[in-house]
Design an enzyme around this catalytic site. Structure first.
Site, PDB file in Angstrom:
ATOM      1  N   LYS A  29       4.391 -12.760 -14.177  1.00 21.82           N
ATOM      2  CA  LYS A  29       3.117 -12.112 -14.491  1.00 21.82           C
ATOM      3  C   LYS A  29       2.146 -13.102 -15.148  1.00 21.82           C
ATOM      4  O   LYS A  29       0.932 -13.060 -14.896  1.00 21.82           O
ATOM      5  CB  LYS A  29       3.337 -10.904 -15.395  1.00 21.82           C
ATOM      6  CG  LYS A  29       4.175  -9.792 -14.762  1.00 21.82           C
ATOM      7  CD  LYS A  29       3.541  -9.254 -13.498  1.00 21.82           C
ATOM      8  CE  LYS A  29       4.319  -8.075 -12.939  1.00 21.82           C
ATOM      9  NZ  LYS A  29       3.758  -7.573 -11.666  1.00 21.82           N
ATOM     10  N   TYR A  63      11.144  -7.796 -20.162  1.00 26.16           N
ATOM     11  CA  TYR A  63       9.998  -7.748 -19.254  1.00 26.16           C
ATOM     12  C   TYR A  63       9.008  -8.884 -19.541  1.00 26.16           C
ATOM     13  O   TYR A  63       9.067  -9.928 -18.904  1.00 26.16           O
ATOM     14  CB  TYR A  63       9.306  -6.376 -19.308  1.00 26.16           C
ATOM     15  CG  TYR A  63       8.398  -6.186 -18.119  1.00 26.16           C
ATOM     16  CD1 TYR A  63       8.889  -5.630 -16.950  1.00 26.16           C
ATOM     17  CD2 TYR A  63       7.079  -6.623 -18.128  1.00 26.16           C
ATOM     18  CE1 TYR A  63       8.087  -5.500 -15.819  1.00 26.16           C
ATOM     19  CE2 TYR A  63       6.267  -6.499 -17.010  1.00 26.16           C
ATOM     20  CZ  TYR A  63       6.767  -5.936 -15.863  1.00 26.16           C
ATOM     21  OH  TYR A  63       5.976  -5.827 -14.750  1.00 26.16           O
ATOM     22  N   TYR A  65       1.451  -5.649 -15.365  1.00 31.46           N
ATOM     23  CA  TYR A  65       1.923  -4.799 -16.462  1.00 31.46           C
ATOM     24  C   TYR A  65       2.293  -5.702 -17.636  1.00 31.46           C
ATOM     25  O   TYR A  65       2.781  -6.813 -17.438  1.00 31.46           O
ATOM     26  CB  TYR A  65       3.137  -3.978 -16.015  1.00 31.46           C
ATOM     27  CG  TYR A  65       3.680  -3.025 -17.072  1.00 31.46           C
ATOM     28  CD1 TYR A  65       2.925  -1.928 -17.490  1.00 31.46           C
ATOM     29  CD2 TYR A  65       4.930  -3.221 -17.648  1.00 31.46           C
ATOM     30  CE1 TYR A  65       3.407  -1.048 -18.454  1.00 31.46           C
ATOM     31  CE2 TYR A  65       5.422  -2.339 -18.603  1.00 31.46           C
ATOM     32  CZ  TYR A  65       4.657  -1.262 -19.004  1.00 31.46           C
ATOM     33  OH  TYR A  65       5.137  -0.396 -19.966  1.00 31.46           O
ATOM     34  N   GLY A  99       4.054   3.288  -5.531  1.00 33.17           N
ATOM     35  CA  GLY A  99       3.618   2.977  -6.881  1.00 33.17           C
ATOM     36  C   GLY A  99       2.128   2.820  -7.026  1.00 33.17           C
ATOM     37  O   GLY A  99       1.326   3.608  -6.507  1.00 33.17           O
ATOM     38  N   SER A 142       0.787  -1.238   0.000  1.00 30.91           N
ATOM     39  CA  SER A 142       0.000   0.000   0.000  1.00 30.91           C
ATOM     40  C   SER A 142       0.818   1.286   0.000  1.00 30.91           C
ATOM     41  O   SER A 142       0.235   2.368  -0.014  1.00 30.91           O
ATOM     42  CB  SER A 142      -0.909   0.012   1.238  1.00 30.91           C
ATOM     43  OG  SER A 142      -0.126  -0.047   2.429  1.00 30.91           O
ATOM     44  N   ALA A 148       4.511  -9.143   4.198  1.00 31.50           N
ATOM     45  CA  ALA A 148       3.214  -9.582   3.681  1.00 31.50           C
ATOM     46  C   ALA A 148       3.222 -11.050   3.278  1.00 31.50           C
ATOM     47  O   ALA A 148       2.160 -11.671   3.173  1.00 31.50           O
ATOM     48  CB  ALA A 148       2.809  -8.719   2.482  1.00 31.50           C
TER      49      ALA A 148
END
Length: 402
Positions: free
Chosen positions: A250, A241, A231, A55, A52, A114
């Site tokens: 991703k 990426y 992304y 970004g 949180s 987390a």
């Protein structure tokens, strides 16, 4: 009291200190950019934002508070001020908590790992005892270098590498005097278990673990929705990426979304999606070879037509809360990046990319904007802040009881 004048000191795109007043002003400006809340306080949804403080996760938190009127919990991992200042995320979180309190939002911020089951249990206890025992929304926005599996104790490390073969690309750097230089940089290919380790850190495993933990405690509300932020980006950066190790993570995140979507639909009539966001200058993105050059050129093409993270996440909250219907692509992803991947925009960026050299870069990219965006990540170059005035650096973490 620990007041002092803070000036930016950096190693490349990494800054040693951050500016509390600048970070607070940035949070305030982001809040002001969001249209008014859509939920009355007595109907405020309960939300959990994991990641949180920076970004897109920060944008999700602020947009959720200011637009969706959420209450709930933010989880992040930041360093307290000691010999140096606190991290920028520490000060941004303090400012976000202050704004939430002033606007009557009950938002608790927890600082810790987390990935750990202890954090998951602490969050579950808060949802049960403070927020009525039902969670309406979960936003997952975690970018981390490593993750320890709570079951095995094994620590995995993520890497930014192409898959299959080494990759050479252009990148943007600034010398000690701030002059821009376009260089070629080569990234070695992933080897051994590099890809598997990156997937273990940045894929969907921990997101699924959060959902399973909260579901086992009976804390998911009917119609519960969850979104993991992702992304795709341009073909210009694809080899490092989307087709690289981080892209494999991703892809795993998107596979996890499809699996969770089916399970949640049967379990609570809920939904799980990935939200594909557009490019931005973030502390994570500046570490990726070629991304700084690409984003500077993107700004050179689009100017103010670039959609900032706060605008994109406002749109996501509108879709998650039903103000607008979920707008999904053929793979079940929310697409907030269409402005970036417009064919005309990409063609213009490609032309500039091919022409980019140290001699031409100032004419092709908006470098003043890019430099300022990097500085603002740490609370510098923020309009309205007097950086010659001493500022208090010993800012406390928001008190959950207040």
């Amino acid at each position: 009291m620990s007041e002092r004048v803070i000036t930016p000191r950096n190693r490349g795109f990494l800054f040693i200190d951050s500016h509390p007043a600048g970070c607070a002003r940035l949070v305030h400006d982001m809040w002001q950019a969001v249209p008014s809340a859509t939920a009355a306080p007595d109907r405020a949804p309960v939300a959990l934002v994991i990641g949180s403080s920076a970004g897109y996760g920060l944008a999700a938190t602020i947009a959720g508070l200011a637009r969706a009127g959420i209450r709930g919990i933010g989880v992040c991992f930041e360093k307290a001020p000691e010999r140096r200042t606190g991290t920028a995320g520490w000060y941004r979180t303090a400012a976000t908590a202050d704004l939430a309190r002033r606007h009557g939002r009950d938002m608790v911020f927890l600082n810790g790992d987390a990935f750990s089951d202890a954090m998951k249990e602490q969050v579950a206890d808060l949802i049960e005892h403070r927020f009525g025992g039902r969670l309406d929304h979960l936003i997952y926005s975690v970018a981390a270098p490593r993750r320890t599996d709570p079951d095995t104790g094994v620590t995995y490390a993520s890497v930014l590498k192409p898959i299959g073969r080494a990759y050479r690309t252009k990148t943007l750097v600034f010398d000690g005097d701030g002059a821009p230089e376009v260089r070629d940089v080569e990234s070695p290919a992933a080897e051994g278990d590099d890809t598997a380790q990156t997937v273990a850190v940045m894929g969907g495993t921990d997101w699924e673990r959060w959902i399973d933990h909260l579901a086992a405690r009976g804390l998911l509300a009917d119609g519960f929705t969850t979104a993991a932020l992702s992304y795709i980006g341009s073909s210009l950066t694809g080899a490092i990426y989307r087709q690289g190790t981080i892209g494999a993570a991703k892809a795993h995140l998107e596979e996890t979304a499809r699996m969770l979507d089916e399970r949640l639909g049967k379990f609570v009539g809920g939904r799980a999606v990935t939200s594909v966001n557009g490019a931005a200058v973030t502390q994570s993105s500046t570490a990726i070879p070629g991304i700084a050059l690409y984003v500077g050129l993107l700004r050179g093409v689009l100017g103010d037509a670039m959609v900032p993270p706060i605008g994109q996440l406002t749109e996501l909250w509108d879709q998650l809360t039903g103000i607008r219907p979920l707008d999904l692509d053929d793979e079940g992803r929310v697409r907030l990046d269409t402005w970036e991947l417009d064919p005309g925009v990409q063609a213009a960026i490609t032309d500039r990319w091919n022409a980019a050299t140290t001699a031409t870069i100032t004419d092709l990219a908006d470098l003043d904007w890019f430099r300022s965006e990097v500085l603002r990540l740490y609370g510098f170059a923020v309009p309205g802040i007097d950086y010659t005035t001493p500022v208090e650096t010993d800012v406390p973490w928001p008190d959950p009881a207040s």
